[in-house]
Design an enzyme around this catalytic site. Sequence first.
Site: not given
Length: 382
Positions: A262, A319
Amino acid sequence: MGDELQIHKGLDGVYIAESTICKVDGAVGRLYYRGYSIGEIAENSTYEEVAYLLIHGRLPKAAELEEFSKRLKAERDLPAEVVRIIQQSAGKSDPMDILRTAVSYLSISDNEVKDQSYESNIRKSIRLISKISSIVAATGRIADGGVYVKPDSALSHSENFVYMLKGRKPTKEEIKPVEMMFMLQAEHSTNASTFAALVAGSTLADLYSAVTSGIAALKGPLHGGADEEALRMMYAIGDPSNTEQYINEALAGKKKIMGFGHRVYKAYDPRAKIIKEYLLTLQNSSSEEVRRLTEIALRGEKLMIDKLGASHGIWPNVDFFAGPVYISAGIKIDLFTPMFAASRIAGWCAHVLEYWEDNKLIRPLELYKGQIDLKYVPIDKR
Ligand code: ACO
């Protein structure tokens, strides 16, 4: 290039505005919506309340939430032209393309599209939050050979989503994961899709244009599309015993493992923790498929954390565990990213409305590295 000029590739580390909507503390893996931790939200709230909180900046009183929910319900049905667009394309086109087109088309049937007053933009936000869910549900249902199911105003936002998707009363096991994912994905500061919405909004284009830009940016596998890719990888792995070999080979081939890493989080994404915990509660009740996917996910998580967690700051993101959870609710893979949009719409609207309070056109610079003052050569002389 002067010493002081720095290029921030991907706008990495660049602040573009002040905001009171969301704090992502990437160093320690914390997330707050309007000051409330995502854990508190996931445990106690509902999607309707989260949408109110994001848009209005505070938790609603009971009567305010009831009124807000009533307004959402009143906006659920879709214009006939939008249903037609879905009927023509569902099952043939990517649901994100259908969503982007349908949302863009919604503006055509909204006679206050150009009204930039705050009140009108709140009405449009409510309309978009409500209708995007209906578009996604209708797309899934029609792709499966069903017909458009009119919304049911006796149901909550998430219940109605599942009802319009399945054409029957949803079960608790179907509603819970949808409600959880809708809350967890509703907002995440200046991510790529929110930034895209802000760029379009900063030109003073209308809310539909801003949201259409957000949907376009969400589609990619480096952003919203990662949950689909992560699940595809789990299916490609097939058997849990193949997990380590598959991931090691992928990493050796310099491939990214979707659902990890991320830009902001350099610690475990708190949303991924909540989704994982939920997945673990399903162990005894879920299908063989979900149990197998869960085992692959857990083995993949361990391997990735051992290899890249503390050393490289690459941890599971929102996710990674989402796929098995959606599968447990009977939701098909190509609806994951559209459902992300159906959730994130609340954050997009909150951000665009906030940005418009003190708007400034977003217009960064680039460092030109080409030539100048070239002599124009006529076409027959080149
Ligand atoms: N698997 C393996 N290696 C990774 C991963 C990953 N998932 N993510 C980052 N890396 C490595 C990169 O290969 C790179 O290595 P290098 O320095 O040796 O070249 C390094 O970590 C930095 O990665 P970047 O992609 O340059 O960093 P950035 O901040 O741009 O990455 C991103 C953020 C795009 C999310 C990245 O981690 C990624 O591609 N992850 C996979 C896609 C994904 O899951 N996206 C969803 C994010 S959450 C969301 O948007 C809802």
